[in-house]
Design a protein around this motif. Sequence first.
Motif, PDB file in Angstrom:
ATOM      1  N   PRO A 115      -7.803  27.913  -7.200  1.00 34.75           N
ATOM      2  CA  PRO A 115      -7.806  29.218  -6.440  1.00 34.75           C
ATOM      3  C   PRO A 115      -8.864  30.272  -7.454  1.00 34.75           C
ATOM      4  CG  PRO A 115      -5.826  29.032  -6.280  1.00 34.75           C
ATOM      5  CD  PRO A 115      -6.533  27.270  -6.898  1.00 34.75           C
ATOM      6  N   ASN A 116     -10.122  31.409  -6.084  1.00 29.80           N
ATOM      7  CA  ASN A 116     -10.849  32.230  -7.047  1.00 29.80           C
ATOM      8  C   ASN A 116     -11.899  31.629  -8.057  1.00 29.80           C
ATOM      9  OD1 ASN A 116      -9.595  34.079  -6.392  1.00 29.80           O
ATOM     10  ND2 ASN A 116      -8.221  34.552  -8.054  1.00 29.80           N
ATOM     11  N   GLU A 117     -12.461  30.561  -7.254  1.00 28.62           N
ATOM     12  CA  GLU A 117     -13.153  28.888  -7.303  1.00 28.62           C
ATOM     13  C   GLU A 117     -14.037  29.594  -6.496  1.00 28.62           C
ATOM     14  OE1 GLU A 117     -12.130  26.887 -11.394  1.00 28.62           O
ATOM     15  OE2 GLU A 117     -11.977  25.633  -9.520  1.00 28.62           O
ATOM     16  N   ARG A 118     -15.403  29.142  -6.772  1.00 31.08           N
ATOM     17  CA  ARG A 118     -16.994  28.930  -5.401  1.00 31.08           C
ATOM     18  C   ARG A 118     -17.530  27.667  -5.981  1.00 31.08           C
ATOM     19  NH1 ARG A 118     -19.485  34.368  -4.034  1.00 31.08           N
ATOM     20  NH2 ARG A 118     -17.261  34.575  -2.568  1.00 31.08           N
ATOM     21  N   THR A 168     -22.325  26.925   0.962  1.00 34.80           N
ATOM     22  CA  THR A 168     -20.758  27.281   0.089  1.00 34.80           C
ATOM     23  C   THR A 168     -19.184  27.362   0.281  1.00 34.80           C
ATOM     24  OG1 THR A 168     -20.673  29.637   0.936  1.00 34.80           O
ATOM     25  CG2 THR A 168     -21.860  28.967  -0.674  1.00 34.80           C
ATOM     26  N   GLY A 169     -18.572  26.978  -0.739  1.00 34.55           N
ATOM     27  CA  GLY A 169     -17.158  26.935   0.145  1.00 34.55           C
ATOM     28  C   GLY A 169     -16.510  27.286  -1.384  1.00 34.55           C
ATOM     29  N   THR A 170     -15.578  28.388  -1.091  1.00 43.38           N
ATOM     30  CA  THR A 170     -14.210  29.339  -1.684  1.00 43.38           C
ATOM     31  C   THR A 170     -12.832  28.852  -1.450  1.00 43.38           C
ATOM     32  OG1 THR A 170     -16.751  30.873  -1.319  1.00 43.38           O
ATOM     33  CG2 THR A 170     -14.309  31.533  -2.237  1.00 43.38           C
ATOM     34  N   LEU A 171     -12.347  28.898  -2.465  1.00 43.99           N
ATOM     35  CA  LEU A 171     -10.882  28.536  -2.318  1.00 43.99           C
ATOM     36  C   LEU A 171     -10.371  29.990  -2.546  1.00 43.99           C
ATOM     37  CD1 LEU A 171      -9.160  25.987  -1.805  1.00 43.99           C
ATOM     38  CD2 LEU A 171      -9.100  26.254  -4.351  1.00 43.99           C
ATOM     39  N   ILE A 172      -9.360  30.064  -1.363  1.00 43.90           N
ATOM     40  CA  ILE A 172      -8.265  31.334  -1.579  1.00 43.90           C
ATOM     41  C   ILE A 172      -7.106  31.033  -2.277  1.00 43.90           C
ATOM     42  CG2 ILE A 172      -7.115  33.425  -0.203  1.00 43.90           C
ATOM     43  CD1 ILE A 172     -10.790  32.964   0.244  1.00 43.90           C
ATOM     44  N   GLU A 173      -6.495  29.546  -1.669  1.00 45.20           N
ATOM     45  CA  GLU A 173      -4.890  29.551  -2.113  1.00 45.20           C
ATOM     46  C   GLU A 173      -5.324  27.988  -2.106  1.00 45.20           C
ATOM     47  OE1 GLU A 173      -1.211  29.492   0.784  1.00 45.20           O
ATOM     48  OE2 GLU A 173      -1.298  31.709  -0.084  1.00 45.20           O
TER      49      GLU A 173
END
Length: 333
Positions: A229-232, A208-213
Amino acid sequence: MNSSQEIIGLVEKFLSDSISKEEMRRLLQAYQQKQISEKQLDEYYASKWRSAGQYSSPFAGESRERVWEQFQKHIYQRSQMAPKQKSRWLLYAGGAAVAVLFFILGISLQLIRENAQQELVVTVQNGQKASVQLPDGSHVQLNSASELRYSPDFGKKNRTVQLAGEAYFDVKSNPDNPFIVLTHSGFQAKALGTKFNIKSYINDKQITGTLIEGSIEVSSTQFSEILSPNERISFDTKEMMFYKSRINNANEAIFWMTDQFVFDKETLENIAKMLERMYNVTFSFTSSDIKEIQYSGKIKNNSMENVLNLITIVSPLQYTITGSHITFSKKQK
């Protein structure tokens, strides 16, 4: 017979060709800040002791044991830590060869290949976490049971790292030199300057990869996607399928940095894997259907016992602990 101070001076002089005073200062600072372990400190000095031992020894009339006992006390006094009751330096020096460890600015770096370009490796054991400052100014926070690899010329021609495990990346912006994270199964993330989390344990079914900023490009041989941002992105390494989703709070992906858990229909089998890494324990199940029970929720200020108790409160399960092994079973009616 030489005094303790004279012995310390002789040892430091003896090791001066292998380790500088600046390296020693950084070692002690890293140890004080718990960025390196006592075992790593031991291994480092053991390797230097063996290397220096190839030359003539200045310790005439002194036993090897007394020399190291005195120097050991000196090192731990300088780091304002109590000396150990039993020295492992002697055991390492007299036994089989151990991996040579170098410590630069508090980062443990393992020598991978000799007589070739050396790959640098940061390894985090179960129950531990690590903070790494890369040469380009980027910051990496490593979760338990994780490993980060990069070349000694990182930041010059490229900014590529290899990850096995989980890490939070705070990448220093450089539009001319993208930051690339490589994982197993061909999954990679490319960023210019951003904050994101990658979870890529070898034995897990999903990456999994989650974008913070900021923005990153995640890809494999099967897909290429840009995350906002806020996508995974979730990549099934067995089915070779991916799923992109929007989440309410991307920061939940990095709650592990503060020892918190967030579960969203997570199976007990996967939860057990998380607990094994965080607390350095092992789990077993008395029946296979127990593994598939799912849980959702958030646990703050947790301990392992707290997590286990909450699991058994909301499900018909019980657990037993034998040493560092936990067994889940169904509650007796």
